[in-house]
Design a protein around this motif. Structure first.
Motif, mmCIF file in Angstrom:
data_model
loop_
_atom_site.group_PDB
_atom_site.id
_atom_site.type_symbol
_atom_site.label_atom_id
_atom_site.label_comp_id
_atom_site.label_asym_id
_atom_site.label_seq_id
_atom_site.Cartn_x
_atom_site.Cartn_y
_atom_site.Cartn_z
ATOM 1 N N GLU A 131 20.659 -19.798 -59.929
ATOM 2 C CA GLU A 131 21.081 -18.723 -59.025
ATOM 3 C C GLU A 131 19.826 -17.972 -58.585
ATOM 4 O O GLU A 131 18.919 -17.749 -59.397
ATOM 5 N N PRO A 132 19.705 -17.610 -57.305
ATOM 6 C CA PRO A 132 18.455 -17.039 -56.783
ATOM 7 C C PRO A 132 17.888 -15.873 -57.588
ATOM 8 O O PRO A 132 16.675 -15.813 -57.822
ATOM 9 N N GLY A 133 18.714 -14.949 -58.026
ATOM 10 C CA GLY A 133 18.206 -13.817 -58.800
ATOM 11 C C GLY A 133 17.628 -14.249 -60.134
ATOM 12 O O GLY A 133 16.570 -13.760 -60.552
ATOM 13 N N VAL A 134 18.304 -15.173 -60.802
ATOM 14 C CA VAL A 134 17.817 -15.689 -62.084
ATOM 15 C C VAL A 134 16.529 -16.469 -61.857
ATOM 16 O O VAL A 134 15.556 -16.320 -62.610
ATOM 17 N N ARG A 135 16.515 -17.304 -60.821
ATOM 18 C CA ARG A 135 15.324 -18.104 -60.514
ATOM 19 C C ARG A 135 14.108 -17.208 -60.276
ATOM 20 O O ARG A 135 13.034 -17.435 -60.819
ATOM 21 N N GLN A 136 14.287 -16.164 -59.477
ATOM 22 C CA GLN A 136 13.192 -15.254 -59.156
ATOM 23 C C GLN A 136 12.704 -14.525 -60.404
ATOM 24 O O GLN A 136 11.494 -14.412 -60.646
ATOM 25 N N ARG A 137 13.623 -14.045 -61.230
ATOM 26 C CA ARG A 137 13.243 -13.324 -62.443
ATOM 27 C C ARG A 137 12.585 -14.259 -63.463
ATOM 28 O O ARG A 137 11.657 -13.856 -64.156
ATOM 29 N N LEU A 138 13.050 -15.522 -63.537
ATOM 30 C CA LEU A 138 12.428 -16.487 -64.433
ATOM 31 C C LEU A 138 10.994 -16.771 -63.987
ATOM 32 O O LEU A 138 10.070 -16.806 -64.804
ATOM 33 N N HIS A 139 10.806 -16.955 -62.692
ATOM 34 C CA HIS A 139 9.461 -17.186 -62.160
ATOM 35 C C HIS A 139 8.543 -16.003 -62.477
ATOM 36 O O HIS A 139 7.402 -16.176 -62.907
ATOM 37 N N SER A 140 9.071 -14.798 -62.317
ATOM 38 C CA SER A 140 8.302 -13.591 -62.619
ATOM 39 C C SER A 140 7.978 -13.511 -64.114
ATOM 40 O O SER A 140 6.860 -13.139 -64.500
ATOM 41 N N LEU A 141 8.946 -13.889 -64.956
ATOM 42 C CA LEU A 141 8.717 -13.878 -66.397
ATOM 43 C C LEU A 141 7.615 -14.869 -66.778
ATOM 44 O O LEU A 141 6.725 -14.545 -67.568
ATOM 45 N N VAL A 142 7.645 -16.054 -66.191
ATOM 46 C CA VAL A 142 6.599 -17.048 -66.455
ATOM 47 C C VAL A 142 5.241 -16.489 -66.035
ATOM 48 O O VAL A 142 4.260 -16.582 -66.787
ATOM 49 N N GLN A 143 5.172 -15.898 -64.861
ATOM 50 C CA GLN A 143 3.901 -15.323 -64.401
ATOM 51 C C GLN A 143 3.417 -14.222 -65.338
ATOM 52 O O GLN A 143 2.221 -14.137 -65.632
ATOM 53 N N THR A 144 4.333 -13.392 -65.790
ATOM 54 C CA THR A 144 3.969 -12.318 -66.720
ATOM 55 C C THR A 144 3.394 -12.901 -68.002
ATOM 56 O O THR A 144 2.357 -12.439 -68.494
ATOM 57 N N HIS A 145 4.033 -13.925 -68.534
ATOM 58 C CA HIS A 145 3.544 -14.535 -69.775
ATOM 59 C C HIS A 145 2.241 -15.309 -69.557
ATOM 60 O O HIS A 145 1.482 -15.496 -70.505
ATOM 61 N N GLU A 146 1.985 -15.723 -68.342
ATOM 62 C CA GLU A 146 0.697 -16.358 -68.042
ATOM 63 C C GLU A 146 -0.434 -15.331 -68.021
ATOM 64 O O GLU A 146 -1.602 -15.700 -68.180
ATOM 65 N N GLN A 147 -0.083 -14.082 -67.839
ATOM 66 C CA GLN A 147 -1.077 -13.006 -67.840
ATOM 67 C C GLN A 147 -1.440 -12.573 -69.258
ATOM 68 O O GLN A 147 -2.468 -11.943 -69.459
ATOM 69 N N ASP A 148 -0.565 -12.882 -70.217
ATOM 70 C CA ASP A 148 -0.855 -12.469 -71.592
ATOM 71 C C ASP A 148 -0.987 -13.695 -72.485
ATOM 72 O O ASP A 148 -1.188 -14.802 -72.012
ATOM 73 N N GLU A 149 -0.860 -13.519 -73.750
ATOM 74 C CA GLU A 149 -1.178 -14.577 -74.695
ATOM 75 C C GLU A 149 -0.252 -15.773 -74.687
ATOM 76 O O GLU A 149 -0.680 -16.881 -74.999
ATOM 77 N N TRP A 150 1.030 -15.622 -74.364
ATOM 78 C CA TRP A 150 1.975 -16.719 -74.589
ATOM 79 C C TRP A 150 1.720 -17.937 -73.717
ATOM 80 O O TRP A 150 1.800 -19.070 -74.188
ATOM 81 N N LEU A 151 1.480 -17.754 -72.452
ATOM 82 C CA LEU A 151 1.270 -18.892 -71.545
ATOM 83 C C LEU A 151 -0.116 -18.884 -70.916
ATOM 84 O O LEU A 151 -0.359 -19.603 -69.952
ATOM 85 N N ALA A 152 -1.016 -18.090 -71.451
ATOM 86 C CA ALA A 152 -2.348 -17.963 -70.864
ATOM 87 C C ALA A 152 -3.285 -19.098 -71.267
ATOM 88 O O ALA A 152 -4.264 -19.362 -70.576
ATOM 89 N N GLY A 153 -3.002 -19.777 -72.347
ATOM 90 C CA GLY A 153 -3.881 -20.845 -72.822
ATOM 91 C C GLY A 153 -3.825 -22.080 -71.941
ATOM 92 O O GLY A 153 -2.860 -22.313 -71.215
ATOM 93 N N GLU A 154 -4.847 -22.900 -72.032
ATOM 94 C CA GLU A 154 -4.941 -24.077 -71.155
ATOM 95 C C GLU A 154 -3.819 -25.075 -71.385
ATOM 96 O O GLU A 154 -3.469 -25.813 -70.464
ATOM 97 N N ARG A 155 -3.217 -25.107 -72.575
ATOM 98 C CA ARG A 155 -2.112 -26.042 -72.821
ATOM 99 C C ARG A 155 -0.802 -25.561 -72.209
ATOM 100 O O ARG A 155 0.141 -26.334 -72.117
ATOM 101 N N SER A 156 -0.734 -24.296 -71.788
ATOM 102 C CA SER A 156 0.507 -23.739 -71.259
ATOM 103 C C SER A 156 0.415 -23.213 -69.846
ATOM 104 O O SER A 156 1.375 -23.281 -69.085
#
Length: 161
Positions: A131-156
């Motif tokens: 659903e568009p709202g969920v998709r947009q918020r999920l994308h934003s959540l991924v981007q947020t976690h890429e800014q911090d430790e969880w998804l910032a590493g090269e393997r993620s």
């Protein structure tokens, strides 16, 4: 021990997972009982139950203060095949958005670490169908976690987009 009745297991898992029950004080005995039962329920998952069980485990990670019980869920998730973890994360996308920040980050990191390139392509394709709202918020959540430790590493980093 296999899960005999998946729907009953899911309902109970989600009912006892609220370990920090908010403003009402909870007697320590009740808190201990819930915590123990939550761990028992997580430990029942063998990894053969499929993506719906993964989704239930992910949805159960909603307590801010879990008293260490969430470790049982993370252990249970690691018993599942990568494709079930990926599909379960998609099935639980709306729940994933409501989890405490560290819990959602840990789940998304697990997806990136266990998934094959084909699994990651499946995640991206299925996330576009949300659903568009969920998709947009999920994308934003991924981007947020890429800014911090969880998804910032090269393997993620960048693997879920």
């Amino acid at each position: 021990m296999p899960i005999a009745e998946a729907e009953a297991w899911r309902r109970e898992l989600l009912s006892v997972c609220a370990l920090d029950l908010g403003a009402e004080p909870v007697p320590q005995e009740e808190l201990d009982r819930r915590c123990d039962r939550y761990v028992e329920l997580a430990d029942l998952a063998s990894g053969d139950e499929g993506p719906a069980a993964v989704a239930a485990l992910i949805a159960s990670l909603r307590a801010e203060q879990d008293y260490g019980a969430h470790q049982a869920v993370y252990g249970a998730l690691q018993r599942f095949p990568a494709n079930d973890i990926v599909e379960g994360a998609i099935l639980a996308a709306a729940d994933l958005l409501a989890l405490p920040r560290d819990n959602s980050g840990q789940v998304l990191q697990l997806v990136t670490l266990v998934a094959t390139p084909a699994d990651l392509e499946h995640f991206r394709r299925r996330s576009h169908g949300l659903e568009p709202g969920v998709r947009q918020r999920l994308h934003s959540l991924v981007q947020t976690h890429e800014q911090d430790e969880w998804l910032a590493g090269e393997r993620s980093f960048g693997r879920l987009r």
